[in-house]
Scaffold this motif. Sequence first.
Motif, short mmCIF file in Angstrom:
data_model
loop_
_atom_site.label_atom_id
_atom_site.label_comp_id
_atom_site.label_asym_id
_atom_site.label_seq_id
_atom_site.Cartn_x
_atom_site.Cartn_y
_atom_site.Cartn_z
N LEU A 66 0.82 -1.22 0.00
CA LEU A 66 0.00 0.00 0.00
C LEU A 66 0.85 1.27 0.00
O LEU A 66 0.40 2.31 -0.47
CB LEU A 66 -0.92 0.01 1.22
N GLY A 67 2.04 1.19 0.54
CA GLY A 67 2.88 2.38 0.68
C GLY A 67 2.57 3.09 1.99
O GLY A 67 1.42 3.12 2.44
N GLU A 68 3.59 3.67 2.59
CA GLU A 68 3.42 4.27 3.91
C GLU A 68 2.47 5.46 3.90
O GLU A 68 1.78 5.73 4.90
CB GLU A 68 4.78 4.66 4.48
N GLU A 69 2.40 6.19 2.78
CA GLU A 69 1.49 7.35 2.72
C GLU A 69 0.04 6.91 2.82
O GLU A 69 -0.76 7.50 3.57
CB GLU A 69 1.72 8.13 1.42
N LEU A 70 -0.35 5.88 2.06
CA LEU A 70 -1.73 5.38 2.11
C LEU A 70 -2.02 4.77 3.48
O LEU A 70 -3.12 4.96 4.03
CB LEU A 70 -1.95 4.35 1.00
N VAL A 71 -1.06 4.06 4.04
CA VAL A 71 -1.25 3.49 5.38
C VAL A 71 -1.51 4.61 6.39
O VAL A 71 -2.42 4.52 7.22
CB VAL A 71 -0.03 2.65 5.79
N ALA A 72 -0.73 5.68 6.31
CA ALA A 72 -0.89 6.79 7.25
C ALA A 72 -2.28 7.43 7.14
O ALA A 72 -2.85 7.86 8.15
CB ALA A 72 0.19 7.84 7.01
N LYS A 73 -2.83 7.48 5.92
CA LYS A 73 -4.14 8.10 5.72
C LYS A 73 -5.29 7.26 6.26
O LYS A 73 -6.38 7.79 6.51
CB LYS A 73 -4.36 8.36 4.23
N THR A 74 -5.08 5.97 6.41
CA THR A 74 -6.19 5.08 6.75
C THR A 74 -5.96 4.25 8.01
O THR A 74 -6.86 3.53 8.44
CB THR A 74 -6.45 4.10 5.57
N ALA A 75 -4.79 4.37 8.62
CA ALA A 75 -4.41 3.47 9.71
C ALA A 75 -5.27 3.61 10.95
O ALA A 75 -5.30 2.69 11.79
CB ALA A 75 -2.94 3.67 10.07
N ASP A 76 -6.00 4.73 11.10
CA ASP A 76 -6.85 4.88 12.28
C ASP A 76 -7.98 3.85 12.31
O ASP A 76 -8.55 3.58 13.37
CB ASP A 76 -7.45 6.29 12.34
N LYS A 77 -8.28 3.24 11.16
CA LYS A 77 -9.33 2.21 11.11
C LYS A 77 -8.74 0.81 10.93
O LYS A 77 -9.48 -0.16 10.79
CB LYS A 77 -10.31 2.52 9.97
N PHE A 78 -7.41 0.68 10.91
CA PHE A 78 -6.77 -0.63 10.81
C PHE A 78 -6.94 -1.39 12.13
O PHE A 78 -6.99 -0.79 13.20
CB PHE A 78 -5.26 -0.49 10.55
N LEU A 79 -6.95 -2.71 12.05
CA LEU A 79 -6.91 -3.55 13.24
C LEU A 79 -5.50 -4.06 13.51
O LEU A 79 -5.30 -5.00 14.26
CB LEU A 79 -7.87 -4.73 13.08
N LEU A 80 -4.52 -3.42 12.89
CA LEU A 80 -3.11 -3.72 13.09
C LEU A 80 -2.38 -2.39 13.17
O LEU A 80 -2.62 -1.50 12.35
CB LEU A 80 -2.57 -4.56 11.91
N LYS A 81 -1.50 -2.24 14.13
CA LYS A 81 -0.76 -0.99 14.27
C LYS A 81 0.04 -0.71 13.00
O LYS A 81 0.61 -1.62 12.40
CB LYS A 81 0.17 -1.05 15.47
N ALA A 82 0.07 0.56 12.59
CA ALA A 82 0.71 0.93 11.33
C ALA A 82 2.16 0.48 11.27
O ALA A 82 2.64 -0.01 10.25
CB ALA A 82 0.60 2.44 11.11
N GLU A 83 2.88 0.65 12.38
CA GLU A 83 4.30 0.27 12.36
C GLU A 83 4.47 -1.24 12.19
O GLU A 83 5.44 -1.70 11.57
CB GLU A 83 5.02 0.76 13.62
N ARG A 84 3.53 -2.01 12.70
CA ARG A 84 3.60 -3.46 12.52
C ARG A 84 3.27 -3.84 11.08
O ARG A 84 3.89 -4.73 10.50
CB ARG A 84 2.66 -4.16 13.50
N PHE A 85 2.28 -3.16 10.51
CA PHE A 85 1.96 -3.41 9.10
C PHE A 85 3.16 -3.08 8.22
O PHE A 85 3.57 -3.88 7.38
CB PHE A 85 0.75 -2.59 8.67
N ASN A 86 3.72 -1.89 8.42
CA ASN A 86 4.87 -1.46 7.59
C ASN A 86 6.06 -2.40 7.77
O ASN A 86 6.83 -2.62 6.84
CB ASN A 86 5.25 -0.03 7.93
N GLY A 87 6.22 -2.94 8.98
CA GLY A 87 7.30 -3.88 9.22
C GLY A 87 7.11 -5.19 8.48
O GLY A 87 8.06 -5.79 7.98
N LEU A 88 5.86 -5.64 8.39
CA LEU A 88 5.58 -6.91 7.72
C LEU A 88 5.83 -6.84 6.22
O LEU A 88 6.13 -7.86 5.59
CB LEU A 88 4.12 -7.32 7.97
N VAL A 89 5.69 -5.67 5.62
CA VAL A 89 5.83 -5.57 4.16
C VAL A 89 7.28 -5.30 3.74
O VAL A 89 7.55 -5.19 2.56
CB VAL A 89 4.89 -4.49 3.57
#
Length: 362
Positions: A66-89
């Motif tokens: 997704l890219g970190e910019e898109l994650v940052a725009k939508t991460a408030d509704k994620f069920l996974l912390k943004a830093e954990r998502f970014n780490g997995l990719v």
Amino acid sequence: MKILILGNGQLGQMLGKAVIQQGHECVLYSDRLDKVMALGSQQPLAMTLAEANDWADVTTWEHEHLGEELVAKTADKFLLKAERFNGLVDRRTQKALCDELDIPTSAWKAYENVAELTAILESCDHAVVIKSAKGGYDGKGQWRWKPGDEIAAVAEEAGQRPGIVEDMINFTDEVSVVGARSHKGEQRCFPLTLNVHTQGILSYSLAGAEHFSKALEALAKEHHKKLTDALDYVGVLAIEFFVVGEGENQHLLVNEVAPRVHNSGHWTMSGANCDQFNLHIRAITGLPLPDLLIAPTLMVNVIGVAGIPEALWEAAAAECHWYGKDARPGRKVGHVNIMIDSFERGENLASTWADKLQLLAS
């Protein structure tokens, strides 16, 4: 519930079907077009990404790039912390997490640039696989090297972006485990699935025919639980493994982790009482995860051809899925699930149909 799905390819559409089945609402976001889409349509809606994310109770995704910019725009509704998502990719942090959790992988080293990659290869006395840290799938973003091969050319190409160098593994099979974790930490995993690749692209998957030992199945589920618990992950996650060793010494090495529904889980659409897409939507919306009932199934990817033969559309044991994409060599445009009664029957059907259904890039 209202669900925003990031990505509107075939995985997003299949997730959307499960959303409807369970009585929820969804819209999809095309990160390629920067448009919000309705399910089953390529016509954009009069809604921005920000509006769609505000509308949603939960935001999920069909792919991890997704890219970190898109994650940052939508991460408030994620069920996974943004830093954990970014780490997995990122394969570097993904590998490091497996090491931290004592989940076995092939030996690896990270590099940042051409110079660092060159130095690693110059000191290497065995065959390796070079992978870009981010992106790449179906064999893309990967290079193979062994002692005696030229270093400069591969380092110049692969070293343009950070990546990892992994030891080449002498494996007997490539397999995956696809499973879900709930808000309460409950886990449901489908059986260990055999995956056969051609030119780096998944050709077919075979599952439910009890081809692997109970010990190996249990080990795969143990690794899945350890990883998803550490991440506090909610939803479906797939882990690809190499099977190494023989008999009682057989074990698993992690190849890749995919924090999403997965191509190797498509067989569940015909071979399970709750497929991977329904399991994911159940998990993220808080519905109970059912015990899984499994029927032996073969999944053959449809790649690069203009259509699925009528014989398969007509076959009682086959379930055809066409993605509505323009065909080109190497592009996944559909898949076919076929009910089987034995592993051998699945292998025979795969050898019969794979060549007819797959046109790979030269």
